[in-house]
Design a protein around this motif. Structure first.
Motif, mmCIF file in Angstrom:
data_model
loop_
_atom_site.group_PDB
_atom_site.id
_atom_site.type_symbol
_atom_site.label_atom_id
_atom_site.label_comp_id
_atom_site.label_asym_id
_atom_site.label_seq_id
_atom_site.Cartn_x
_atom_site.Cartn_y
_atom_site.Cartn_z
ATOM 1 N N ASN A 105 0.993 -1.151 -0.026
ATOM 2 C CA ASN A 105 -0.035 -0.063 -0.126
ATOM 3 C C ASN A 105 1.002 1.153 -0.065
ATOM 4 O O ASN A 105 1.896 1.158 0.726
ATOM 5 C CB ASN A 105 -1.021 0.012 1.189
ATOM 6 C CG ASN A 105 -1.716 1.021 1.167
ATOM 7 O OD1 ASN A 105 -1.531 2.313 1.569
ATOM 8 N ND2 ASN A 105 -3.239 1.014 0.895
ATOM 9 N N THR A 107 0.583 5.348 0.347
ATOM 10 C CA THR A 107 -0.339 6.647 0.833
ATOM 11 C C THR A 107 0.471 7.732 0.743
ATOM 12 O O THR A 107 1.365 7.851 1.558
ATOM 13 C CB THR A 107 -1.109 6.268 2.042
ATOM 14 O OG1 THR A 107 -1.897 5.122 1.945
ATOM 15 C CG2 THR A 107 -1.990 7.133 2.555
ATOM 16 N N ASN A 200 -2.379 6.033 -2.958
ATOM 17 C CA ASN A 200 -3.443 6.676 -2.269
ATOM 18 C C ASN A 200 -3.138 8.312 -1.920
ATOM 19 O O ASN A 200 -2.196 8.386 -1.380
ATOM 20 C CB ASN A 200 -3.948 5.730 -1.133
ATOM 21 C CG ASN A 200 -4.234 4.549 -1.437
ATOM 22 O OD1 ASN A 200 -4.940 4.282 -2.416
ATOM 23 N ND2 ASN A 200 -3.756 3.441 -0.792
ATOM 24 N N GLY A 201 -4.150 8.932 -2.326
ATOM 25 C CA GLY A 201 -4.041 10.567 -2.081
ATOM 26 C C GLY A 201 -3.311 11.212 -3.153
ATOM 27 O O GLY A 201 -2.990 12.281 -2.895
#
Length: 224
Positions: A105, A107, A200-201
C-alpha cells in the motif's frame, strides 16, 4: 530290742531317702518345664517376623528393586526435535521474501511534505527473510529507479501478517517541475517483476524520487 531299734532306724532312713529322691525328681521336672516354655513361645514370634518380611513385597515402590524396578527406572527417550525445512539455506531454512509474497500500500503522508509511505505485509503463512536494502521503486513510463536515502538497514525475518515500512520522497520542496503521476511500481529486488500500485492520496509530482530501506515502524520510515 537292740535289733528292732536298729531295723526301725534303717527303715526310717530309707523312707527319708525315698522322699528326697521324689522331691529331687519333682524339681527336675519343673526345671525342664521352665526351659521348654520359652522355646515354645519363640516359634510364633519367628513366624510373625516372616510374615512381616513377606508383606513388604506387594507394597514395594518402583525404585525398591525387584522385577518391576527395571521397567519403572527406564526413562522414555525424548522425541527428536523437528528441524525447519531448508528452502534456500537462509537462516535455518527461512527463504527470502519474494515480491509476490507481500501485499503493498502506498499512501501520501500529511507530514513531512512531498512524502508517501510504503507499507508491505507478509500475506503468506510462512515467515520469510526481507532484504532491507534491495527495494526497487520505479514509475510506469519513466526511466530509472528511485535513489536511496537514509541509513542502511539489516535483513530481517518478516513473520506472517507482520508489516514493514519504507518512506518515499517524490519531489524535494525546493525543486520545481517534474511529472504528475498516480502510480508506482514496487519490487523487492531488481531481478523480480514489479507490482504496480495506485498512490492513495495522489497524484504526486515526481522529481528526483528517493526511497528509504525497510523499517519496523511508519514513524522511522518517514524520518528521512
Amino acid at each position: 530290742m537292740a535289733y528292732t531299734l536298729r531295723s526301725r532306724r534303717t527303715t526310717a532312713a530309707l523312707a527319708a531317702l525315698s522322699l528326697g529322691l521324689l522331691a529331687l525328681t519333682a524339681c527336675n521336672g519343673d526345671a525342664e518345664k521352665d526351659t521348654t516354655t520359652p522355646g515354645a513361645q519363640a516359634s510364633p514370634s519367628g513366624s510373625s517376623s516372616d510374615k512381616g518380611a513377606g508383606s513388604s513385597s506387594p507394597t514395594a515402590g518402583p525404585g525398591d528393586g525387584g522385577s518391576g524396578s527395571g521397567k519403572s527406572s527406564a526413562k522414555p527417550s525424548a522425541p527428536a526435535s523437528s528441524e525447519p525445512g531448508a528452502d534456500d539455506g537462509q537462516d535455518g531454512g527461512v527463504g527470502m521474501c519474494e515480491t509476490a509474497d507481500l501485499s503493498y500500500n502506498v499512501t501520501v503522508a500529511s507530514r513531512p511534505v512531498n512524502h508517501a509511505l510504503l507499507t508491505a505485509a507478509n500475506k503468506g503463512s510462512d515467515p520469510c527473510l526481507l532484504a532491507a536494502n534491495e527495494l526497487v521503486l520505479t514509475i510506469p513510463g519513466l526511466d530509472g529507479a528511485a535513489g536511496r536515502m537514509g541509513p542502511d538497514g539489516k535483513d530481517w525475518i518478516l513473520k506472517p501478517g507482520e508489516k514493514a515500512y519504507a518512506g518515499i520522497l517524490f519531489s524535494r520542496a525546493d525543486t520545481a517541475g517534474g511529472k504528475s503521476v498516480d502510480k508506482v511500481e514496487v519490487a523487492l529486488t531488481a531481478s523480480e517483476s514489479p507490482t504496480t500500485l495506485s498512490i492513495n492520496g495522489g497524484p504526486v509530482t515526481v522529481n528526483d524520487m528517493q526511497v528509504t530501506t525497510f523499517f519496523g515502524t511508519a514513524e522511522d520510515a518517514l524520518t528521512y
